[in-house]
Design an enzyme around this catalytic site. Structure first.
Site: not given
Length: 458
Positions: A216, A245, A332, A334, A350
């Site tokens: 993402h 992802d 914060g 990911s 994820s």
């Protein structure tokens, strides 16, 4: 556009930026299978978590769907495999291999059928499900946004699966992707700055240096810098979200030296040796600059998560095949790395629910699947020491990246004593929001150099 190498400091930190791990968390029992040589053939073997994962994979290849899942019993240091009652041949084979055997009621095919029913009838934003081998049931979770008719629909679907097939629980938080933070990488997208975390340095199929991060993040922006407002140093080559992802991002400078290591603070690093599959029950570590270092256990595999889509108010972004854990995370984190004490790379952060005050669930994209899909390899992506730019403002992220043997000196649950990435963790990101990080554009805010997060919808 000029390019620059990621400096030694940033390349090392970017692999995970991990604060020094406490002895209680990092120096876990290191039992050897040979300790059980005198226990007699057929007795469950004492195994390290990594060896249990290898044995589980071996038995899965040999016995297939005759097994109904497996998990690591960290207290006894044994691999436990589930076998449906009456299948004596499978029981004998599993015991001869050194696993402990537990008889259960639900077959793998029955559990998979239940998961397919949930996908068809209950793909509701804010829900997730995964098979829990410890209960031999499908564990279904609904976040705080699932109320009214949606809750009734989910509850009815779970009940119709049968009383012994699934469990349903409510999460206090909301499922969301954790765009922003980790060891920060930055990009400009419509609406502002997007901040994510570099997960693991890898070598792309063409031999060029690259890294893995969350998908993402890769669909939100194409060009990434190692400092807020800095010149891009890497470009997205492949990105997948939803469905999976993960993103493969190549360094623009082909001479960038990107070592396969995690910085554990105080100038010391942990070598990342290989990618590995997670095992339910195993202890794992996660790092992000928002929340520092946290550890926990794997609670499920092949999990499905339904994020509320930010691009479609009535839509859902479904991601499958994830690792489910009880490790906390917040906005914060990911793209940050999930790994083991042995230096095995497991996953990329994820999303999930909850926070690091009250706990919650966090889901990770398996690194093995990302490598297979992108054709990249994980290992020594180059020697540290390229360049001397300050890059991402030093990050205050657990040391200067210089080599050395790890000396875990701070608790994993309280990394503040180790110079954790993002020392200034106040205002570390608005945890509200979810879904496709293309909606994460409103992430402008405080500078990256002090480690504070860029607040925004994700």
């Amino acid at each position: 556009m000029s390019h620059k190498r990621i400096p030694k400091r940033n390349a090392a930190i970017a692999v995970g930026g991990v604060a020094a791990l406490g002895a209680a968390a990092f120096l876990l029992p290191n039992a050897n299978a040979s300790q059980d040589a005198a226990a007699g053939a057929g007795a469950p073997r004492t195994l390290k978590a990594a060896d249990a994962s290898d044995l589980s994979a071996k038995l899965q290849r040999q016995l297939g769907d005759a097994l109904a899942g497996s998990y690591y019993d960290s207290g006894k240091q044994q691999l436990v495999v589930n076998v449906v009652s009456g299948d004596d041949n499978v029981i004998v084979q599993a015991q001869k291999a050194g696993a402990a055997v537990r008889k259960v009621d639900n077959t793998t095919s029955a559990l998979q059928a239940a998961a397919r029913t949930l996908k068809t009838e209950a793909s509701i934003p804010g829900t997730s499900w995964a098979v829990d081998p410890r209960t031999n049931k499908v564990q279904v979770t609904a976040d705080s946004s699932v109320t009214g008719a949606r809750w009734d629909r989910l509850e009815s679907t779970v009940q119709n699966l049968g009383s012994g097939m699934a469990t349903l629980k409510k999460s206090a938080g909301a499922f969301k992707t954790f765009a922003s933070g980790g060891d920060a990488i930055f990009s400009q997208a419509e609406g502002g700055t997007v901040r994510c975390s570099l997960g693991f340095n890898v070598t792309a199929s063409d031999g060029s240096p690259a890294f893995l991060t969350a998908g993402h993040c890769g669909v939100a922006a194409k060009d990434w810098a190692d400092s807020q407002g800095g010149q891009p140093v890497a470009t997205v080559d492949q990105a997948k979200f939803p469905g999976n992802d993960f993103s493969l991002v190549k360094y623009d400078d082909a001479t960038t030296q990107a070592p396969s290591e995690v910085n554990v603070g105080n100038g010391q690093t942990v070598q990342i040796k290989q990618a590995a599959d997670a095992t339910v029950g195993a202890t794992v570590f996660r790092m992000g600059s928002t929340t520092g270092l946290h550890d926990g256990t794997v609670t499920g595999l092949d999990a499905t998560v339904n994020f509320q889509s930010e691009t479609d108010p009535n839509g859902v972004d479904t991601v499958t095949g994830l690792i489910q854990t009880d490790v906390c995370a917040e906005a914060g984190d990911s793209g940050g790395s999930l790994f083991t004490q042995d230096g095995n790379a497991l996953g990329l952060t994820s999303g999930g629910s909850g926070d690091c005050t009250n706990g919650g669930e966090t889901f990770f994209q398996p690194v093995t699947a990302a490598l297979q899909a992108t054709g990249a390899t994980l290992g020594d992506g180059g020697q540290a020491g390229a360049g001397d730019q300050n890059g991402a403002g030093d990050q205050q992220a657990g040391g200067d990246g210089a080599g050395g043997t790890a000396d875990p000196s701070a608790s994993a649950s309280d990394p503040s004593g180790a110079g954790a990435a993002g020392d200034d963790q106040s205002g570390a990101g608005d945890a509200s929001g979810s879904g496709d990080a293309s909606g994460s554009g409103d992430m402008s805010g405080s500078g990256a150099d002090d480690g504070s997060a860029v607040t925004g919808s994700n």
